[in-house]
Design a protein around this motif. Structure first.
Motif, PDB file in Angstrom:
ATOM      1  N   ARG A  42       0.839  -1.217   0.000  1.00  0.00           N
ATOM      2  CA  ARG A  42       0.000   0.000   0.000  1.00  0.00           C
ATOM      3  C   ARG A  42       0.863   1.252   0.000  1.00  0.00           C
ATOM      4  O   ARG A  42       0.563   2.238  -0.679  1.00  0.00           O
ATOM      5  N   ILE A  43       1.952   1.221   0.770  1.00  0.00           N
ATOM      6  CA  ILE A  43       2.867   2.374   0.804  1.00  0.00           C
ATOM      7  C   ILE A  43       3.452   2.613  -0.585  1.00  0.00           C
ATOM      8  O   ILE A  43       3.484   3.749  -1.076  1.00  0.00           O
ATOM      9  N   LEU A  44       3.887   1.545  -1.236  1.00  0.00           N
ATOM     10  CA  LEU A  44       4.508   1.704  -2.565  1.00  0.00           C
ATOM     11  C   LEU A  44       3.493   2.197  -3.596  1.00  0.00           C
ATOM     12  O   LEU A  44       3.839   2.988  -4.480  1.00  0.00           O
ATOM     13  N   ALA A  45       2.238   1.765  -3.469  1.00  0.00           N
ATOM     14  CA  ALA A  45       1.193   2.253  -4.385  1.00  0.00           C
ATOM     15  C   ALA A  45       1.053   3.771  -4.250  1.00  0.00           C
ATOM     16  O   ALA A  45       0.978   4.493  -5.257  1.00  0.00           O
ATOM     17  N   ARG A  46       1.063   4.245  -3.011  1.00  0.00           N
ATOM     18  CA  ARG A  46       0.947   5.698  -2.803  1.00  0.00           C
ATOM     19  C   ARG A  46       2.222   6.407  -3.267  1.00  0.00           C
ATOM     20  O   ARG A  46       2.167   7.511  -3.791  1.00  0.00           O
ATOM     21  N   GLU A  47       3.368   5.749  -3.072  1.00  0.00           N
ATOM     22  CA  GLU A  47       4.627   6.371  -3.493  1.00  0.00           C
ATOM     23  C   GLU A  47       4.671   6.529  -5.013  1.00  0.00           C
ATOM     24  O   GLU A  47       5.153   7.546  -5.524  1.00  0.00           O
ATOM     25  N   PHE A  48       4.152   5.547  -5.742  1.00  0.00           N
ATOM     26  CA  PHE A  48       4.067   5.659  -7.198  1.00  0.00           C
ATOM     27  C   PHE A  48       3.275   6.901  -7.589  1.00  0.00           C
ATOM     28  O   PHE A  48       3.589   7.593  -8.559  1.00  0.00           O
ATOM     29  N   GLN A  49       2.226   7.181  -6.830  1.00  0.00           N
ATOM     30  CA  GLN A  49       1.346   8.288  -7.200  1.00  0.00           C
ATOM     31  C   GLN A  49       1.863   9.648  -6.738  1.00  0.00           C
ATOM     32  O   GLN A  49       1.713  10.639  -7.438  1.00  0.00           O
ATOM     33  N   HIS A  50       2.462   9.692  -5.532  1.00  0.00           N
ATOM     34  CA  HIS A  50       2.801  10.999  -4.945  1.00  0.00           C
ATOM     35  C   HIS A  50       4.284  11.219  -4.686  1.00  0.00           C
ATOM     36  O   HIS A  50       4.685  12.335  -4.366  1.00  0.00           O
ATOM     37  N   GLY A  51       5.079  10.151  -4.813  1.00  0.00           N
ATOM     38  CA  GLY A  51       6.484  10.238  -4.393  1.00  0.00           C
ATOM     39  C   GLY A  51       7.293  11.264  -5.164  1.00  0.00           C
ATOM     40  O   GLY A  51       8.070  12.022  -4.570  1.00  0.00           O
ATOM     41  N   ALA A  52       7.108  11.326  -6.480  1.00  0.00           N
ATOM     42  CA  ALA A  52       7.926  12.236  -7.292  1.00  0.00           C
ATOM     43  C   ALA A  52       7.635  13.689  -6.946  1.00  0.00           C
ATOM     44  O   ALA A  52       8.560  14.497  -6.785  1.00  0.00           O
ATOM     45  N   ASP A  53       6.358  14.033  -6.777  1.00  0.00           N
ATOM     46  CA  ASP A  53       5.996  15.410  -6.405  1.00  0.00           C
ATOM     47  C   ASP A  53       6.590  15.768  -5.045  1.00  0.00           C
ATOM     48  O   ASP A  53       7.107  16.872  -4.841  1.00  0.00           O
TER      49      ASP A  53
END
Lengths: 118, 339
Positions: A42-53
């Motif tokens: 779940r953490i990695l799913a969110r990181e895919f979406q928001h990590g770069a920003d």
């Protein structure tokens, strides 16, 4: 041209499978490990979406705070840590706290959303 | 989960409890518990004459990651000392440093009924909310009694944090531990720096501190606090360290309505502690709450570092790296409240 499901969708599906099928079928350390891996998905799913920003915002904040135009987040974080460890007092205290807090809030939104509600 | 196929272990354990004063014991291993990263925990039945004693053996496999330099024999002495001043403990049946007996240092204690796994404890309390009030009072009393035991009877290898100023020494330890971690953690470093600039006044007298008094290291049952376990991080230091540690957000395990340990309110804990003779110092309490929060943030970073550098392949330790930010958030919140 683009494979489906997307990485975040797959990670969410992996988390759901672990939580709904694997965790109930295990016990002891294996069950705990399955729970931990589900949460990491779940953490990695969110990181895919928001990590770069989040990283871009941290880079911009650190460039301002440190007066350094480097674009490598790791190098900027290392410089901040090194200056704090050497008791460098040249920071604007309020701005330092703001930058640290903003960074924590962004990482928390990925690692544990809702944690800052309490 | 019967493990009767470990005859050497049962002979070694029988020798440990015989040396502890149990007459002609025979030992059967009845189960294996999973809890504990550096210790193996076994359930036992000890037979002595007509007496049958449910017991637990904790066998150390490695030194703890953070501190823990006390011998298990001294740990057993400490538990007996705590018992003598009224702290509920699992009575010690035997302890040995002799690695030849069961493959590592071992402590055997009586088995007390009740869960220790935090999630199970919180489930018990949710189902029986009236236990909470008793439990939080018992926690305050147990800590107050331990802290008034004095340090004269403390075992020789109990680490001391009382040379000069415990808080100041603690800040130095935190800096050094963080120095040893490969990756930079500016928020933790900022927190330690703040701690060094905001030291509390030391306690009038140093005390024996449990050092890990929280949900997960306590047996909780229908009567409340069944026993205080896991004494391996005990040391001599500031009594407010123990009280504050119990109140860290991370040890609530989500029971946010009950900030003191996930069991009750700060006021309930303070009242019980003071009624039992403890001296509550609010500034020191807040400081140690912040300091132990920084410590656990560093602890999680240390676990992640051990994964990154190949010391461990534990997925749990890898995941700890993504929990550091929770402690960083708690740390900044405590600092902000104290600014």
């Amino acid at each position: 041209m683009i494979d489906q499901p997307s990485a975040p969708d797959l990670l969410d599906a992996m988390a759901a499978t672990l939580a709904e099928s694997v965790v109930p079928a295990c016990e002891g350390p294996a069950q705990h490990a399955a729970r931990v891996v589900a949460n990491l998905c779940r953490i990695l799913a969110r990181e895919f979406q928001h990590g770069a920003d989040a990283t871009s915002q941290t880079i911009a904040d650190l460039q301002g705070l440190l007066g350094n135009n480097a674009v490598d987040a790791d190098a900027l974080v290392a410089e901040l840590e090194q200056r704090l460890a050497s008791a460098d007092s040249a920071f604007d205290d309020d701005e330092l706290f703001r930058v640290l807090k903003a960074n924590v809030d962004r990482r928390l939104a990925v690692a544990k959303p809702g944690y800052s509600d309490n | 989960m019967a493990t009767g196929s470990e005859p050497d272990l049962t002979e070694g354990l029988a020798q440990v409890v015989a040396e502890g004063g149990i007459a002609s014991p025979s030992v059967e291993v009845t189960g294996v518990a999973s809890a504990g990263a550096t210790r193996r925990t076994l359930f036992l039945t000890v037979e002595s004459g007509t007496e049958t004693i449910p017991a637990v053996a904790q066998i150390s496999s490695a030194k703890s990651l953070l501190g823990a330099s006390m011998t298990v024999e001294d740990e057993a002495k400490l538990v007996r000392l705590a018992e003598s001043v009224g702290v509920p403990v699992a009575g010690v049946l035997g302890a040995s440093e002799n690695n030849d007996l069961v493959g590592g240092p071992v402590v055997v204690t009586r088995r007390i009924d009740g869960p220790t796994i935090p999630r199970h404890v919180l489930r018990l309390l949710d189902g029986n909310p009236s236990i909470r009030e008793t439990l939080i009072a018992q926690c305050g009393q147990a800590l107050a009694k331990l802290h008034q035991a004095g340090t004269d009877g403390a075992p020789d290898s109990l680490p001391r944090l009382d040379a000069g100023h415990p808080a100041e020494s603690y800040v130095q330890q935190l800096h050094l531990t963080l120095d040893g971690i490969g990756d930079p953690y500016p928020v933790l470093r900022y927190g330690i720096r703040w701690l060094g600039e905001n030291l509390p006044l030391p306690a009038e007298k140093p005390a024996i501190i449990h050092g890990d008094f929280r949900n997960g290291n306590l047996i909780i049952n229908e009567t409340g606090l069944g026993a205080v376990l896991d004494w391996e991080l005990a040391h001599i230091g500031d009594p407010m360290e123990d009280v504050a540690y119990l109140c860290m957000r991370t040890w609530r395990f989500g029971a946010e309505a009950h900030p003191a340990g996930g069991f009750g309110s700060f006021d309930q804990l303070r009242d019980a502690y003071e009624v039992a003779g403890g001296t509550w110092r609010e500034d020191a309490f807040r400081w140690w709450l912040t300091a132990r929060t920084a410590w656990w943030g560093i602890g999680l970073a240390f676990q992640a570092d051990n994964f990154a550098n190949g010391t461990t392949n534990s997925i749990v330790h890898a995941a700890s790296g993504r929990r550091v930010v929770e402690l960083e958030y708690d740390l900044l919140s405590l600092i902000e409240a104290g600014l």
